[in-house]
Design a protein around this motif. Structure first.
Motif, PDB file in Angstrom:
ATOM      1  N   ALA A   1     -55.784 -25.364 132.634  1.00 26.87           N
ATOM      2  CA  ALA A   1     -54.349 -25.148 132.818  1.00 26.87           C
ATOM      3  C   ALA A   1     -53.697 -25.336 131.457  1.00 26.87           C
ATOM      4  CB  ALA A   1     -53.758 -26.123 133.839  1.00 26.87           C
ATOM      5  N   LEU A   2     -52.723 -24.510 131.142  1.00 24.90           N
ATOM      6  CA  LEU A   2     -52.105 -24.540 129.817  1.00 24.90           C
ATOM      7  C   LEU A   2     -51.184 -25.738 129.664  1.00 24.90           C
ATOM      8  CD1 LEU A   2     -51.675 -23.127 127.087  1.00 24.90           C
ATOM      9  CD2 LEU A   2     -49.811 -21.843 128.159  1.00 24.90           C
ATOM     10  N   GLY A   3     -51.433 -26.531 128.616  1.00 26.10           N
ATOM     11  CA  GLY A   3     -50.549 -27.631 128.263  1.00 26.10           C
ATOM     12  C   GLY A   3     -49.560 -27.166 127.198  1.00 26.10           C
ATOM     13  N   HIS A   4     -49.712 -27.720 125.996  1.00 24.30           N
ATOM     14  CA  HIS A   4     -48.844 -27.302 124.893  1.00 24.30           C
ATOM     15  C   HIS A   4     -49.303 -25.952 124.348  1.00 24.30           C
ATOM     16  CE1 HIS A   4     -46.799 -31.116 124.929  1.00 24.30           C
ATOM     17  NE2 HIS A   4     -47.928 -31.782 124.722  1.00 24.30           N
ATOM     18  N   ASN A   5     -48.349 -25.129 124.022  1.00 24.92           N
ATOM     19  CA  ASN A   5     -48.578 -23.785 123.482  1.00 24.92           C
ATOM     20  C   ASN A   5     -47.790 -23.713 122.182  1.00 24.92           C
ATOM     21  OD1 ASN A   5     -48.653 -20.986 122.997  1.00 24.92           O
ATOM     22  ND2 ASN A   5     -47.076 -20.568 124.528  1.00 24.92           N
ATOM     23  N   ILE A   6     -48.491 -23.939 121.060  1.00 19.03           N
ATOM     24  CA  ILE A   6     -47.805 -24.119 119.787  1.00 19.03           C
ATOM     25  C   ILE A   6     -48.258 -23.064 118.783  1.00 19.03           C
ATOM     26  CG2 ILE A   6     -47.398 -25.701 117.868  1.00 19.03           C
ATOM     27  CD1 ILE A   6     -48.046 -28.001 119.822  1.00 19.03           C
ATOM     28  N   VAL A   7     -47.302 -22.400 118.164  1.00 22.59           N
ATOM     29  CA  VAL A   7     -47.576 -21.431 117.107  1.00 22.59           C
ATOM     30  C   VAL A   7     -46.853 -21.892 115.845  1.00 22.59           C
ATOM     31  CG1 VAL A   7     -47.340 -19.038 116.345  1.00 22.59           C
ATOM     32  CG2 VAL A   7     -47.836 -19.542 118.752  1.00 22.59           C
ATOM     33  N   VAL A   8     -47.589 -21.982 114.742  1.00 16.43           N
ATOM     34  CA  VAL A   8     -46.973 -22.388 113.473  1.00 16.43           C
ATOM     35  C   VAL A   8     -47.150 -21.261 112.456  1.00 16.43           C
ATOM     36  CG1 VAL A   8     -47.296 -24.842 113.897  1.00 16.43           C
ATOM     37  CG2 VAL A   8     -49.064 -23.567 112.681  1.00 16.43           C
TER      38      VAL A   8
ATOM     39  N   LYS B   1     -56.923 -29.535 134.802  1.00 17.21           N
ATOM     40  CA  LYS B   1     -56.797 -30.241 133.533  1.00 17.21           C
ATOM     41  C   LYS B   1     -55.933 -29.433 132.568  1.00 17.21           C
ATOM     42  CE  LYS B   1     -60.078 -32.261 131.412  1.00 17.21           C
ATOM     43  NZ  LYS B   1     -61.363 -32.525 130.695  1.00 17.21           N
ATOM     44  N   LEU B   2     -55.250 -30.163 131.710  1.00 14.45           N
ATOM     45  CA  LEU B   2     -54.410 -29.519 130.713  1.00 14.45           C
ATOM     46  C   LEU B   2     -55.169 -29.359 129.395  1.00 14.45           C
ATOM     47  CD1 LEU B   2     -50.981 -31.330 131.230  1.00 14.45           C
ATOM     48  CD2 LEU B   2     -51.630 -29.028 131.997  1.00 14.45           C
ATOM     49  N   TYR B   3     -55.015 -28.186 128.804  1.00 15.85           N
ATOM     50  CA  TYR B   3     -55.590 -27.908 127.495  1.00 15.85           C
ATOM     51  C   TYR B   3     -54.476 -27.367 126.600  1.00 15.85           C
ATOM     52  CZ  TYR B   3     -60.082 -28.359 129.854  1.00 15.85           C
ATOM     53  OH  TYR B   3     -61.152 -28.830 130.577  1.00 15.85           O
ATOM     54  N   ASN B   4     -54.412 -27.881 125.392  1.00 16.01           N
ATOM     55  CA  ASN B   4     -53.386 -27.461 124.442  1.00 16.01           C
ATOM     56  C   ASN B   4     -53.960 -26.451 123.467  1.00 16.01           C
ATOM     57  OD1 ASN B   4     -51.790 -29.499 125.637  1.00 16.01           O
ATOM     58  ND2 ASN B   4     -52.613 -31.016 124.210  1.00 16.01           N
ATOM     59  N   ILE B   5     -53.225 -25.398 123.186  1.00 16.16           N
ATOM     60  CA  ILE B   5     -53.671 -24.367 122.259  1.00 16.16           C
ATOM     61  C   ILE B   5     -52.708 -24.318 121.077  1.00 16.16           C
ATOM     62  CG2 ILE B   5     -54.187 -21.919 121.940  1.00 16.16           C
ATOM     63  CD1 ILE B   5     -54.774 -21.723 124.895  1.00 16.16           C
ATOM     64  N   GLY B   6     -53.270 -24.490 119.895  1.00 12.96           N
ATOM     65  CA  GLY B   6     -52.492 -24.400 118.666  1.00 12.96           C
ATOM     66  C   GLY B   6     -52.927 -23.200 117.857  1.00 12.96           C
ATOM     67  N   ILE B   7     -51.977 -22.414 117.375  1.00 10.68           N
ATOM     68  CA  ILE B   7     -52.276 -21.220 116.586  1.00 10.68           C
ATOM     69  C   ILE B   7     -51.500 -21.273 115.278  1.00 10.68           C
ATOM     70  CG2 ILE B   7     -52.091 -18.701 116.457  1.00 10.68           C
ATOM     71  CD1 ILE B   7     -52.384 -18.581 119.465  1.00 10.68           C
ATOM     72  N   SER B   8     -52.220 -21.064 114.187  1.00 14.79           N
ATOM     73  CA  SER B   8     -51.592 -20.906 112.883  1.00 14.79           C
ATOM     74  C   SER B   8     -51.698 -19.438 112.483  1.00 14.79           C
ATOM     75  CB  SER B   8     -52.295 -21.785 111.842  1.00 14.79           C
ATOM     76  OG  SER B   8     -51.780 -21.528 110.549  1.00 14.79           O
TER      77      SER B   8
END
Length: 207
Positions: free
Chosen positions: A36-43, A80-87
């Motif tokens: 399940a999607l937790g934090h969805n962060i793009v930098v 469960k929550l999973y966080n995805i970070g993208i640069s």
């Protein structure tokens, strides 16, 4: 810099290496275990623009890619929550008015990291590097800058990027409580005989 060089090459020769064929968001998501999607962060702090490209601001890219990620991964309802970070590392948005011999294509390069939210740990030690491009079509064969706005190019690239991230996650099912790829299937077992108290029928394993 590797992303920047690759994007320049693709933009110059007009060859699409990665593309989605259709919008599949109306279809049920492919199984992804307990995800399940937790934090969805793009930098975008390290983002570079290829020289032959339209302009796009960091805020525009962050909004476009976060939207595409939410649309794709918000469909999953695991436990469960999973966080995805993208640069975002580099981008190229094919501009209008470029000589047709260049046949420019739009491209997006990024580095992706996924975290187990409960355990606060990275699941991939090294960032996953992904490059996506627009697909070849009647609208892009002469360069999408002639037929599409910058916002539409960003929307397409963001959709393709989210799709590519999904494919990568599906290659690592063990992260989400599923057997690793290539695990032999367990033979199906069937029992025969009366269901009587104190009697345990012998299993019959299918060949």
């Amino acid at each position: 810099m590797r992303f920047l060089r690759a994007a320049v090459l693709v933009l110059g020769v007009g060859f699409a290496l990665s593309a989605c064929q259709k919008n599949d968001l109306a279809e049920p998501p492919v199984p992804l275990g307990d995800f399940a999607l937790g934090h969805n962060i793009v930098v975008t702090s390290n983002m570079q623009k290829v020289a032959i490209s339209r302009n796009a601001t960091p805020d525009e890219w962050e909004a476009a890619l976060e939207k595409a990620m939410e649309e794709r991964f918000g469909r999953y309802k695991g436990a469960k929550l999973y966080n995805i970070g993208i640069s975002i590392d580099a981008f190229a948005l094919a501009p209008p008015g470029v000589p047709l011999v260049l046949n420019p294509k739009s491209a997006l390069g990024m580095t992706v990291t996924i975290w187990d939210d409960a355990e606060q740990k990275k699941l991939n030690e090294e960032g996953k590097q992904i490059i996506v491009m627009e697909k070849m079509s009647e609208k892009t064969v002469l360069g999408s800058g002639l037929t599409q706005s910058a916002a539409r190019q960003m929307e397409i690239l963001s959709y393709n990027a989210a799709k590519a991230v999904e494919r990568w996650l599906l290659e690592n099912p063990e992260w989400f409580g599923l057997p690793p790829l290539g695990t032999p299937a367990t033979p199906a077992a069937t029992t025969f005989g009366p269901n009587l108290p104190g009697v345990t029928p012998a299993p019959v394993v299918a060949e």
